[in-house]
Design a protein around this motif. Structure first.
Motif, short mmCIF file in Angstrom:
data_model
loop_
_atom_site.label_atom_id
_atom_site.label_comp_id
_atom_site.label_asym_id
_atom_site.label_seq_id
_atom_site.Cartn_x
_atom_site.Cartn_y
_atom_site.Cartn_z
N GLY A 94 0.83 -1.19 0.00
CA GLY A 94 0.00 0.00 0.00
C GLY A 94 0.87 1.25 0.00
N SER A 95 1.75 1.35 0.99
CA SER A 95 2.62 2.51 1.14
C SER A 95 3.88 2.06 1.89
CB SER A 95 1.89 3.60 1.93
OG SER A 95 2.79 4.53 2.48
N THR A 96 5.04 2.42 1.38
CA THR A 96 6.27 2.06 2.10
C THR A 96 6.33 2.79 3.44
OG1 THR A 96 7.54 3.74 0.89
CG2 THR A 96 7.61 1.48 0.03
N ASN A 97 5.79 4.00 3.52
CA ASN A 97 5.75 4.71 4.80
C ASN A 97 4.90 3.96 5.82
OD1 ASN A 97 7.42 6.89 4.35
ND2 ASN A 97 5.80 8.23 3.66
N ASP A 98 3.73 3.49 5.40
CA ASP A 98 2.86 2.74 6.31
C ASP A 98 3.53 1.46 6.78
OD1 ASP A 98 0.95 4.71 6.05
OD2 ASP A 98 -0.32 3.56 4.66
N GLU A 99 4.21 0.78 5.86
CA GLU A 99 4.90 -0.47 6.22
C GLU A 99 6.04 -0.18 7.20
OE1 GLU A 99 4.00 -3.48 5.48
OE2 GLU A 99 2.47 -3.06 3.99
N ALA A 100 6.76 0.91 7.00
CA ALA A 100 7.85 1.29 7.90
C ALA A 100 7.31 1.62 9.30
CB ALA A 100 8.64 2.47 7.33
N ARG A 101 6.22 2.38 9.34
CA ARG A 101 5.61 2.72 10.64
C ARG A 101 5.14 1.46 11.37
NH1 ARG A 101 3.07 6.88 7.67
NH2 ARG A 101 4.07 8.86 8.12
N ALA A 102 4.57 0.52 10.65
CA ALA A 102 4.06 -0.70 11.26
C ALA A 102 5.18 -1.55 11.86
CB ALA A 102 3.27 -1.51 10.24
N ARG A 103 6.40 -1.37 11.37
CA ARG A 103 7.55 -2.18 11.82
C ARG A 103 8.57 -1.34 12.59
NH1 ARG A 103 5.35 -4.11 7.29
NH2 ARG A 103 5.35 -6.35 6.90
N TRP A 104 8.17 -0.20 13.09
CA TRP A 104 9.07 0.73 13.79
C TRP A 104 9.87 0.06 14.90
CZ3 TRP A 104 10.96 5.44 13.04
CH2 TRP A 104 11.56 6.09 14.12
N ASP A 105 9.27 -0.90 15.59
CA ASP A 105 9.92 -1.54 16.73
C ASP A 105 11.01 -2.54 16.33
OD1 ASP A 105 8.40 -0.10 18.53
OD2 ASP A 105 6.82 -1.62 18.60
N ASP A 106 11.16 -2.83 15.05
CA ASP A 106 12.21 -3.74 14.59
C ASP A 106 13.53 -2.96 14.53
OD1 ASP A 106 14.02 -5.34 13.25
OD2 ASP A 106 12.63 -5.91 11.66
N GLN A 146 3.54 0.78 -5.34
CA GLN A 146 2.70 1.17 -4.21
C GLN A 146 1.28 1.42 -4.71
OE1 GLN A 146 5.06 3.77 -1.10
NE2 GLN A 146 5.22 4.68 -3.12
N THR A 147 0.32 0.90 -3.99
CA THR A 147 -1.08 1.13 -4.38
C THR A 147 -1.71 2.30 -3.62
OG1 THR A 147 -1.85 -0.48 -2.75
CG2 THR A 147 -1.41 -1.30 -4.98
N GLY A 148 -1.07 2.72 -2.53
CA GLY A 148 -1.62 3.82 -1.74
C GLY A 148 -0.56 4.78 -1.27
N GLY A 149 0.45 5.00 -2.09
CA GLY A 149 1.54 5.90 -1.71
C GLY A 149 1.07 7.34 -1.61
N ARG A 150 1.78 8.12 -0.80
CA ARG A 150 1.46 9.53 -0.63
C ARG A 150 2.74 10.35 -0.76
NH1 ARG A 150 -0.35 6.67 3.35
NH2 ARG A 150 1.17 7.47 4.82
N GLY A 151 2.61 11.51 -1.32
CA GLY A 151 3.73 12.43 -1.40
C GLY A 151 3.78 13.30 -0.17
N ARG A 152 4.72 14.21 -0.15
CA ARG A 152 4.82 15.14 0.98
C ARG A 152 3.60 16.06 0.99
NH1 ARG A 152 10.24 18.15 1.09
NH2 ARG A 152 9.46 18.83 -0.89
N ARG A 153 3.25 16.48 2.19
CA ARG A 153 2.14 17.42 2.40
C ARG A 153 0.82 16.87 1.86
NH1 ARG A 153 6.05 22.01 0.50
NH2 ARG A 153 7.21 22.25 2.42
N GLY A 154 0.66 15.54 1.91
CA GLY A 154 -0.60 14.92 1.52
C GLY A 154 -0.86 14.86 0.02
N ARG A 155 0.13 15.13 -0.78
CA ARG A 155 -0.05 15.09 -2.24
C ARG A 155 -0.20 13.65 -2.72
NH1 ARG A 155 4.72 19.15 -2.58
NH2 ARG A 155 3.62 21.12 -2.58
N VAL A 156 -0.94 13.49 -3.81
CA VAL A 156 -1.12 12.17 -4.41
C VAL A 156 0.22 11.71 -4.97
CG1 VAL A 156 -2.28 10.89 -6.23
CG2 VAL A 156 -3.52 12.63 -4.95
N TRP A 157 0.51 10.42 -4.81
CA TRP A 157 1.77 9.85 -5.29
C TRP A 157 1.44 8.66 -6.16
CZ3 TRP A 157 6.69 11.48 -5.05
CH2 TRP A 157 7.68 10.58 -5.38
N TYR A 206 10.64 2.92 -5.02
CA TYR A 206 9.85 3.53 -3.95
C TYR A 206 10.44 3.06 -2.63
CZ TYR A 206 7.24 3.94 -8.19
OH TYR A 206 6.90 4.19 -9.49
N LEU A 207 10.89 4.01 -1.82
CA LEU A 207 11.68 3.67 -0.64
C LEU A 207 11.37 4.63 0.50
CD1 LEU A 207 14.18 1.85 0.22
CD2 LEU A 207 15.56 3.86 -0.33
N SER A 208 11.16 4.07 1.68
CA SER A 208 11.04 4.86 2.90
C SER A 208 12.19 4.48 3.81
CB SER A 208 9.72 4.56 3.61
OG SER A 208 8.63 5.03 2.83
#
Length: 94
Positions: A19-31, A42-53, A62-64
């Motif tokens: 969906g989003s590399t940012n979401d995946e990174a947040r979900a695994r923050w404790d690793d 990415q099927t649900g990626g987002r750009g900075r400031r909420g822009r569509v990506w 695509y990398l976070s």
């Protein structure tokens, strides 16, 4: 430089599609070993400031990157250009 697939890189979680590399990174923050999450599509990626990506498959990288020691969002924006340059230089070596 080797021909290893990104999935074989220590510290990098490589997902062929997400969906989003940012979401995946947040979900695994404790690793503590995870340093980045990458994907071919990415099927649900987002750009900075909420822009569509738009992240079509096979067209981009695509990398976070997980920066645990950065103190504020202001500092992360200072890292964007140097990180982009390093990625470009590494890809040009290939």
């Amino acid at each position: 430089m080797t021909d290893a697939h990104p999935a074989e890189t220590p510290g990098l979680l490589w997902l062929p599609i997400c969906g989003s590399t940012n979401d995946e990174a947040r979900a695994r923050w404790d690793d503590p070993d995870l340093r980045a999450v990458g994907s071919d599509h990415q099927t649900g990626g987002r750009g900075r400031r909420g822009r569509v990506w738009f992240s079509p498959p096979g067209v981009g990288l695509y990398l976070s990157v997980i920066l645990r020691d950065v103190r504020s969002e202001e500092h992360t924006s200072e890292l964007q250009s140097p990180c982009n340059l390093v990625c470009r230089l590494l890809l040009e070596k290939k």
